[in-house]
Design an enzyme around this catalytic site. Structure first.
Site, PDB file in Angstrom:
ATOM      1  N   HIS A   1       6.572  -1.133   2.396  1.00  0.00           N
ATOM      2  CA  HIS A   1       5.634  -0.123   2.890  1.00  0.00           C
ATOM      3  C   HIS A   1       4.349  -0.165   2.064  1.00  0.00           C
ATOM      4  O   HIS A   1       4.377  -0.319   0.843  1.00  0.00           O
ATOM      5  CB  HIS A   1       6.254   1.275   2.815  1.00  0.00           C
ATOM      6  CG  HIS A   1       5.581   2.257   3.718  1.00  0.00           C
ATOM      7  ND1 HIS A   1       4.430   2.917   3.368  1.00  0.00           N
ATOM      8  CD2 HIS A   1       5.887   2.673   4.984  1.00  0.00           C
ATOM      9  CE1 HIS A   1       4.062   3.714   4.360  1.00  0.00           C
ATOM     10  NE2 HIS A   1       4.929   3.579   5.349  1.00  0.00           N
ATOM     11  N   HIS A   2       3.220  -0.025   2.756  1.00  0.00           N
ATOM     12  CA  HIS A   2       1.922  -0.141   2.092  1.00  0.00           C
ATOM     13  C   HIS A   2       1.688   0.978   1.077  1.00  0.00           C
ATOM     14  O   HIS A   2       0.835   0.859   0.188  1.00  0.00           O
ATOM     15  CB  HIS A   2       0.811  -0.125   3.143  1.00  0.00           C
ATOM     16  CG  HIS A   2      -0.392  -0.943   2.757  1.00  0.00           C
ATOM     17  ND1 HIS A   2      -0.780  -1.140   1.448  1.00  0.00           N
ATOM     18  CD2 HIS A   2      -1.304  -1.607   3.515  1.00  0.00           C
ATOM     19  CE1 HIS A   2      -1.879  -1.885   1.425  1.00  0.00           C
ATOM     20  NE2 HIS A   2      -2.218  -2.187   2.661  1.00  0.00           N
ATOM     21  N   SER A   3       2.406   2.080   1.181  1.00  0.00           N
ATOM     22  CA  SER A   3       2.291   3.138   0.174  1.00  0.00           C
ATOM     23  C   SER A   3       2.947   2.724  -1.142  1.00  0.00           C
ATOM     24  O   SER A   3       2.638   3.279  -2.198  1.00  0.00           O
ATOM     25  CB  SER A   3       2.936   4.429   0.680  1.00  0.00           C
ATOM     26  OG  SER A   3       4.317   4.243   0.911  1.00  0.00           O
TER      27      SER A   3
END
Length: 455
Positions: A135-137
């Site tokens: 996930h990009h977070s």
């Protein structure tokens, strides 16, 4: 426990069923010399024993006083995150790309650490693959590329190399400084740029100069008014991933013939591919497409490290001649670089934030279709230049798998590796049918440039 940065929170906020916000990578390996036919099954069994999980892969999302934070997952189930898969026969690259397309369409469970590693057997010619999504977070694309490289070695004799989830611990880099991501620009638009008040005079001066030039030059004005395109409509959650390698030597020969950079040539290849793809659908806008292109602005005599800016590049898709299109793209890129050259990193990121303000508002709300600032993302992430190995298995190719979203249905990301340029295209399967044909159009674009240069 660690609070999420504003950028990371934005990735969570933007995510919805048709808009998964994870990045990924596909690595293609050849069997080590003399390895048995069941080599990949043996490798899978070894990886299942790698039970230690290091940051950030041991972190899951939690909330404290309503605010998202990262906490260590004390009950991490490695079987959920590491998966051993087999492709259906005949095990071609086509089946591999179809597998990645399907997996990249799926949202990840926020109750667990948001990452997956798929070890894939069943490929022809004694090859196997690793598909990783995060996930990009949790990790940005550049950091993911660095971690994927850290698990490899330039020595084929090295053994005992860890998987990506068990790398030696390192401090997580600060992701709120100047960077190449569209999301850095958006978060600055949403308020972070106020930290650097000292940049206001220079930024205001350059922005006024840009606006005045746009008023005088209709072609330049297109960077503020990108045309309406099929690339910029609402999308579904289904993805199509297409990937292919192109010879870096061929690209460098075109660079030398025209006096341009590698980034100029690959951008021109993308422009040609987009032009052909849209023409075949009778959907090419009369006005040229505009691309969001992160570029390196490093000065040879600088001691400040890498400097990166964002260019809204006119792709000149209204130009029939491939050579002239490259020359025009080069001039536009050079003009933007010259504008940045006398600006500090803080001034560059704040200038970018202000010029991206219309794009940010439109992408986040969809309420201002006339503020379509760009049509597509074209991102070039430098990769390793030497051949690499994972416990004796040679890395044959590494392909980035990025993010498509509403009003930005196509993302063209590429990296370099061992004399190759590796393109990874991700798009909405329904909005952009037969996306894989764009790989042929990229090749056609390079061939056109070679022909125009007399190579």
């Amino acid at each position: 426990m660690k609070p999420l940065s504003p950028t990371d929170q934005l990735f969570l906020w933007l995510e919805k069923r048709q808009q998964p916000m994870h990045v990924g990578g596909l690595q293609l390996f050849s069997f080590p010399e003399g390895a048995p036919d069941n080599y990949v099954a043996q490798l899978a069994e070894e990886l299942r024993q790698k039970l230690e999980v290091t940051p950030p892969f041991n972190q899951r999302l939690s909330y404290k006083l309503g605010q998202p934070v990262w906490v260590e997952d004390e009950h991490l189930d490695l079987e959920h995150h590491f998966r051993f898969e087999a492709l259906p026969t005949p095990g071609r690259i086509r089946e591999l790309l179809a597998f990645v397309s399907a997996e990249h369409s799926h949202l990840m469970d926020r109750e667990r650490p948001m990452w997956e590693v798929h070890l894939i057997e069943g490929l022809k010619d004694r090859q196997f693959a690793l598909y990783t999504k995060v996930h990009h977070s949790l990790v940005d694309g550049v950091s993911a590329m660095r971690m994927a490289t850290r698990m490899l070695s330039d020595n084929p004799e090295d053994t005992g190399l860890p998987p990506i989830w068990d790398l030696p611990r390192r401090a997580r880099p600060d992701r709120d400084g100047p960077g190449s991501s569209l999301w850095h620009g958006i978060t600055h638009v949403l308020g972070m740029s106020g930290k650097q008040l000292g940049t206001i005079p220079t930024v205001a001066k350059e922005l006024l100069k840009t606006i005045n030039q746009a008023r005088k030059d209709p072609a330049y004005d297109s960077i503020f008014h990108a045309p309406r395109s099929v690339l910029n409509q609402k999308i579904t959650g289904s993805r199509r991933f297409a990937a292919q390698s192109y010879c870096l030597t061929r690209i460098k020969a075109v660079c030398e013939a025209y006096g341009t950079t590698i980034n100029d040539v690959v951008t021109a290849m993308c422009a040609s591919a987009l032009r052909t793809y849209l023409m075949n659908q009778d959907a090419l806008p009369e006005k040229p497409l505009i691309a969001f292109v992160p570029v390196s602005l490093h000065r040879d005599d600088s001691t400040e490290g890498n400097q990166v800016g964002v260019i809204l590049a006119n792709l000149h898709t209204d130009e029939n001649d491939a050579g002239q299109r490259l020359v025009k793209i080069h001039h536009g890129m050079q003009e933007a670089k010259d504008r940045y050259r006398h600006m500090s990193p803080e001034e560059i990121i704040n200038y970018t934030a202000l010029t991206l303000a219309p794009a940010a508002f439109h992408l986040l709300t969809g309420m201002a279709p006339k503020w379509q600032t760009f049509n597509v993302v074209i991102s070039n992430v430098p990769g390793p230049s030497k051949p690499l190995y994972w416990n004796g298995a040679k890395l044959e190719g590494m392909y980035p798998v990025s993010i498509a979203m509403d009003r930005l249905a196509l993302n063209m990301t590429l990296t370099s590796y061992n004399g190759q340029v590796e393109f990874g295209l991700i798009g909405c399967r329904r909005t952009l049918p037969s996306l894989q044909r764009m790989l042929d159009y990229l090749e056609d674009g390079l061939t056109e440039l070679e022909t125009a240069a007399g190579l």
